[in-house]
Design an enzyme around this catalytic site. Structure first.
Site, PDB file in Angstrom:
ATOM      1  N   TRP A  48       0.831  -1.213   0.000  1.00 47.01           N
ATOM      2  CA  TRP A  48       0.000   0.000   0.000  1.00 47.01           C
ATOM      3  C   TRP A  48       0.860   1.255   0.000  1.00 47.01           C
ATOM      4  O   TRP A  48       0.338   2.368   0.122  1.00 47.01           O
ATOM      5  CB  TRP A  48      -0.947   0.013   1.203  1.00 47.01           C
ATOM      6  CG  TRP A  48      -0.269   0.258   2.534  1.00 47.01           C
ATOM      7  CD1 TRP A  48       0.985  -0.107   2.911  1.00 47.01           C
ATOM      8  CD2 TRP A  48      -0.835   0.938   3.655  1.00 47.01           C
ATOM      9  NE1 TRP A  48       1.245   0.281   4.199  1.00 47.01           N
ATOM     10  CE2 TRP A  48       0.144   0.926   4.685  1.00 47.01           C
ATOM     11  CE3 TRP A  48      -2.063   1.548   3.906  1.00 47.01           C
ATOM     12  CZ2 TRP A  48      -0.072   1.498   5.942  1.00 47.01           C
ATOM     13  CZ3 TRP A  48      -2.273   2.114   5.157  1.00 47.01           C
ATOM     14  CH2 TRP A  48      -1.299   2.090   6.161  1.00 47.01           C
ATOM     15  N   ASP A  49       2.192   1.090  -0.167  1.00 51.73           N
ATOM     16  CA  ASP A  49       3.089   2.235  -0.049  1.00 51.73           C
ATOM     17  C   ASP A  49       2.794   3.331  -1.058  1.00 51.73           C
ATOM     18  O   ASP A  49       3.207   4.483  -0.869  1.00 51.73           O
ATOM     19  CB  ASP A  49       4.544   1.765  -0.178  1.00 51.73           C
ATOM     20  CG  ASP A  49       4.946   0.824   0.951  1.00 51.73           C
ATOM     21  OD1 ASP A  49       4.342  -0.256   1.035  1.00 51.73           O
ATOM     22  OD2 ASP A  49       5.832   1.168   1.741  1.00 51.73           O
ATOM     23  N   GLU A  81      -0.707  -4.133  12.089  1.00 46.25           N
ATOM     24  CA  GLU A  81      -0.081  -5.414  11.724  1.00 46.25           C
ATOM     25  C   GLU A  81       0.280  -6.291  12.928  1.00 46.25           C
ATOM     26  O   GLU A  81       0.333  -7.506  12.792  1.00 46.25           O
ATOM     27  CB  GLU A  81       1.157  -5.220  10.848  1.00 46.25           C
ATOM     28  CG  GLU A  81       0.851  -4.692   9.466  1.00 46.25           C
ATOM     29  CD  GLU A  81       2.069  -4.704   8.550  1.00 46.25           C
ATOM     30  OE1 GLU A  81       3.203  -4.851   9.039  1.00 46.25           O
ATOM     31  OE2 GLU A  81       1.880  -4.562   7.333  1.00 46.25           O
ATOM     32  N   LYS A 128       2.453  -1.646  16.288  1.00 49.26           N
ATOM     33  CA  LYS A 128       3.702  -1.558  15.533  1.00 49.26           C
ATOM     34  C   LYS A 128       3.884  -0.169  14.930  1.00 49.26           C
ATOM     35  O   LYS A 128       4.987   0.377  14.910  1.00 49.26           O
ATOM     36  CB  LYS A 128       3.687  -2.605  14.408  1.00 49.26           C
ATOM     37  CG  LYS A 128       4.877  -2.543  13.458  1.00 49.26           C
ATOM     38  CD  LYS A 128       4.737  -3.564  12.342  1.00 49.26           C
ATOM     39  CE  LYS A 128       5.887  -3.508  11.355  1.00 49.26           C
ATOM     40  NZ  LYS A 128       5.715  -4.481  10.257  1.00 49.26           N
ATOM     41  N   GLN A 129       2.787   0.394  14.430  1.00 47.42           N
ATOM     42  CA  GLN A 129       2.849   1.663  13.721  1.00 47.42           C
ATOM     43  C   GLN A 129       1.484   2.321  13.801  1.00 47.42           C
ATOM     44  O   GLN A 129       0.533   1.755  14.336  1.00 47.42           O
ATOM     45  CB  GLN A 129       3.255   1.439  12.270  1.00 47.42           C
ATOM     46  CG  GLN A 129       2.334   0.500  11.517  1.00 47.42           C
ATOM     47  CD  GLN A 129       2.863   0.135  10.148  1.00 47.42           C
ATOM     48  OE1 GLN A 129       3.330   0.983   9.414  1.00 47.42           O
ATOM     49  NE2 GLN A 129       2.794  -1.139   9.798  1.00 47.42           N
TER      50      GLN A 129
END
Length: 789
Positions: A345-346, A484, A604-605
């Site tokens: 998805w970057d 994630e 995680k983010q």
């Protein structure tokens, strides 16, 4: 050569992989890592050359399982050029002492320079200087110039140049149990005019690759036939103080290239006709000069230097040549083999920047998704749903490439990989379609391929959402969010979480925007779309209802990451920080301890906070209002604070998103995260991952932080809407952009004043909205506005 540079002094084997990634040269068609030409692949060095979109699929036996993976292929190495005193050992910094070693990446001309000095027997010293380019103007050419100078006594030097077909995909240690032998049917030979060639095929995708090399020097060149290498030799006589130059020029084609017959014939013909190094350097530098003018970025200090490097690598991966290719956004660029070269998805972090500089590239990247719409619809059908389900990891043909298992290097165990349940990738595709069309007014794309993708993505969300009579709301169950770490409830037998807030809000946004588009489409086109998809008006009415009633969970006055999040335990962050030097990959740490991050409020983010990255505060409030929720500044600030203290930042994207959000929510804390985003790759903050390839989304995101984050720039309702925020550490900056047919619109912020200059042309004026002011700036005019406090 003058201009900005990125430099490394001294030879440090432990840094070579990182330097090789950050010194990669490319042109959007192919890229080559910055490895030393005299060194082969080993635990220190990893030369790699990758052509955009060149994939191959192999099956491996791992831990008793058959594992299938598709990889971006490491193609034959064109770099090899080694040297030695006549009759002596080949010289490398690993096998011989060096008295000097210096690498300089010249950003403006796109050139890698290295200088190394080797002491020789008898008191002599050999000075080696090399210049390397991967031609930006001609995407099939690369060149290497090597200058040898001896000091002290004279010497004879043996030089060997090669095209090496013995390469494998082995650049990522945790993948080495997998089969990486992608090349087969390797043949070498000699063509006319002193040219050697190499031909090979990928094993299963049957992509043919042809390389041809020409070596020129003031010495006879001989060719030694080898089955897997095309080799050329020469012996140089070095006189003290006199420089001897050896030039190597290479052409590379594959069977994917248009307007050719045989790739090898194309490579040989091209190399025979190619000009010498000096002319190639001149035309290459001119192509870079033109590209830099289209992407002007003016940021002072260290931050500006890093941003320039980020822009350089973005443009090397996604250049104007990309517009002619069927490729997506590789998460690690064309710089290494991590993530196997897959497309995630970057693009969500990349296209918003490209839209305002290289819109033709953005359009091509969206075409990559459109060509795989049918595969996405098949994927949705395989789980019993309508519409389009785009894969979390994509490669050549649009099928799901996410591995079933991944290795935890800390425990040595292979674990189920459930990231494929990140269905929100479809919303990212939709967001990029909308952003691109807002920025470019590309109505043909919006009404054509864009509408087809939006319709099918919206249809998937509408079909996937289920009605809960208890809540009187629709719910999306069994997914994984951007975090994630959390892929299941504690003790659950099956993966997936319910009502991930980011997923649900973005799904509602997709449905709303698709309905907006359908309402304004020309009636014949609207009818075509509905007929082709088999959609009825009552289904659209259901979309409207779902877009207004998707469930968003809350707890303690903040938005919950997912339903049940509040039931998770708190993690003792201080204890883990005390016991481990780096807890970014907290999931691996806990798994190695026999625990799971699924039990804790630990991310995680950025997950919920991604909403603040995608949407401005007014737009986010409107989205929540449409869903029947009140989102005020106090709730959002509390939400930011809650997750800020419960995130390990195990992704380079996390610092970027937090920095972006905090510039408006908690400005005093923003700079630390902006710095983390800037330094993520140059300092290899993720612990060795940059040597496997740069993080392209994070690099592009830092550029967009200046372009849109700090300026509050939105392309909305036919105007450039601006809402700058003062960040003391980045208080002065400027950039050029391409907007509605105007090339080189220049924005500069300095001392609380915003300057917008529109270049002279026959175009229409640009509307600029700053706070309550609306200003029209015509071609050849400059507006200077005072930024509201």
């Amino acid at each position: 050569m003058t201009g900005p540079t990125w430099e490394y002094d001294g030879y440090r084997p432990e840094e070579e992989r990182l330097r090789e990634s950050l010194c990669t040269l490319g042109n959007g068609y192919f890229a080559t890592r910055g490895a030393l030409p005299e060194c082969t692949a080993d635990d220190i060095h990893y030369p790699g050359t990758y052509v955009a979109g060149c994939y191959d699929r192999l099956t491996s036996e791992v831990a008793g399982r058959r594992v299938e993976n598709e990889d971006m292929v490491n193609l034959p190495n064109w770099l090899p050029l080694r040297f030695r005193p006549a009759g002596g050992a080949w010289l490398t910094p690993d096998t011989a002492p060096v008295t000097e070693h210096h690498q300089i990446l010249h950003l403006e001309p796109g050139l890698l320079e290295r200088r190394t000095s080797y002491p020789l027997d008898g008191g002599a010293t050999l000075h080696v200087r090399q210049l390397r380019l991967v031609h930006l103007g001609d995407p099939h050419l690369a060149a290497l110039r090597t200058e040898f100078t001896v000091e002290g006594n004279g010497a004879h030097l043996d030089v060997e140049s090669a095209l090496d077909g013995r390469v494998t995909n082995s650049g990522v240690a945790r993948y080495r149990e997998l089969d990486g032998r992608h090349l087969t049917r390797i043949r070498t030979g000699i063509a006319a005019h002193g040219t050697v060639w190499l031909r090979c095929h990928t094993r299963t995708s049957s992509i043919e690759c042809g390389l041809a090399a020409r070596m020129t020097a003031d010495a006879p060149v001989t060719t030694v036939p080898e089955p897997l290498r095309a080799v050329q030799h020469m012996r140089l006589r070095l006189v003290p103080g006199r420089t001897v130059t050896v030039d190597k020029t290479v052409a590379l084609y594959t069977s994917h290239d248009p307007a050719i017959g045989d790739p090898l014939d194309a490579a040989v013909d091209h190399i025979v006709a190619a000009p010498g190094f000096d002319e190639l350097l001149q035309t290459h530098a001119t192509a870079w000069e033109q590209l830099w003018r289209r992407t002007v970025l003016e940021v002072p200090g260290e931050a500006g230097s890093i941003l320039r490097l980020h822009l350089f690598h973005l443009l090397q991966t996604l250049s104007p040549h990309t517009a002619d290719l069927d490729v997506g956004v590789p998460a690690r660029g064309l710089h290494g083999e991590s993530y196997r070269g897959h497309v995630f998805w970057d693009e969500l972090f990349v296209l918003p920047y490209l839209n305002l500089h290289l819109p033709e590239v953005s359009r091509a990247l969206l075409h990559y998704r459109h060509r795989r719409l049918e595969a996405a619809c098949r994927a949705a059908g395989e789980i019993g749903r309508c519409g389009a389900l785009y894969p979390w990891q994509s490669g050549s043909d649009g099928r799901e490439e996410t591995q079933q298992f991944h290795l935890n290097p800390r425990s040595g165990r292979w674990l189920p990989d459930n990231t494929r349940f990140q269905y929100h990738v479809g919303s990212a595709v939709a967001y990029n379609i909308w952003q691109y069309c807002e920025a470019t007014r590309d109505i043909d794309f919006l009404h054509g391929e864009g509408a087809e993708m939006l319709l099918q993505i919206a249809r998937f969300w509408a079909d996937y959402a289920g009605y809960d009579a208890r809540l009187s709301r629709y719910r999306i169950r069994g997914v994984v969010g951007p975090d994630e770490y959390h892929d299941a409830y504690p003790g659950a037998a099956a993966p997936g979480l319910d009502d991930n807030a980011y997923t649900n809000v973005t799904a509602a946004w997709v449905l709303a925007r698709t309905l907006d588009l359908l309402s304004v489409l020309p009636e014949p086109r609207r009818q075509e779309l509905l007929e082709s998809a088999g959609l009825e008006e009552d289904e659209l009415a259901e979309w409207e209802e779902i877009s207004r009633s998707l469930h968003v969970p809350f707890h303690d006055g903040v938005i919950s990451q997912f339903e049940g999040y509040d039931d998770l335990a708190e993690l003792d962050w201080d204890d883990y920080r005390k016991r481990y030097d780096d807890i970014r990959r907290l999931d691996r740490i806990l798994e190695a301890e026999g625990d799971t991050v699924n039990r804790y409020k630990a991310s995680k983010q950025a997950d919920v906070l991604m909403l603040g990255y995608l949407f401005s505060a007014p737009e986010l409030r409107c989205l929540f209002h449409r869903l029947g929720y009140h989102l005020d500044e106090r709730t959002w600030t509390a939400t930011v604070d809650h997750y800020l203290h419960r995130t390990s930042h195990g992704s380079t994207l996390s610092g970027l998103v937090h920095g972006w959000v905090l510039t408006r929510a908690r400005r005093a804390d923003a700079w630390a995260f902006v710095q983390e985003a800037l330094r993520g790759d140059i300092a290899d903050l993720q612990g060795g991952t940059t040597g496997e390839g740069i993080h392209l989304g994070a690099m592009a995101g830092t550029l967009d932080l200046v372009q849109r984050g700090l300026t509050g720039l939105e392309t909305r309702d036919g105007a450039l809407c601006l809402d700058p925020v003062p960040l003391p550490e980045l208080s002065s900056y400027g950039f050029a952009l391409r907007y509605h047919g105007h090339w080189g619109v220049h924005l500069r912020l300095r001392s609380g004043r915003l300057e917008i200059a529109v270049p002279d042309s026959h175009g229409s004026p640009i509307d600029i909205r700053l706070g309550d002011r609306l200003v029209s700036v015509g071609p050849g005019e400059t507006a200077r506005l005072l930024v509201p406090e």
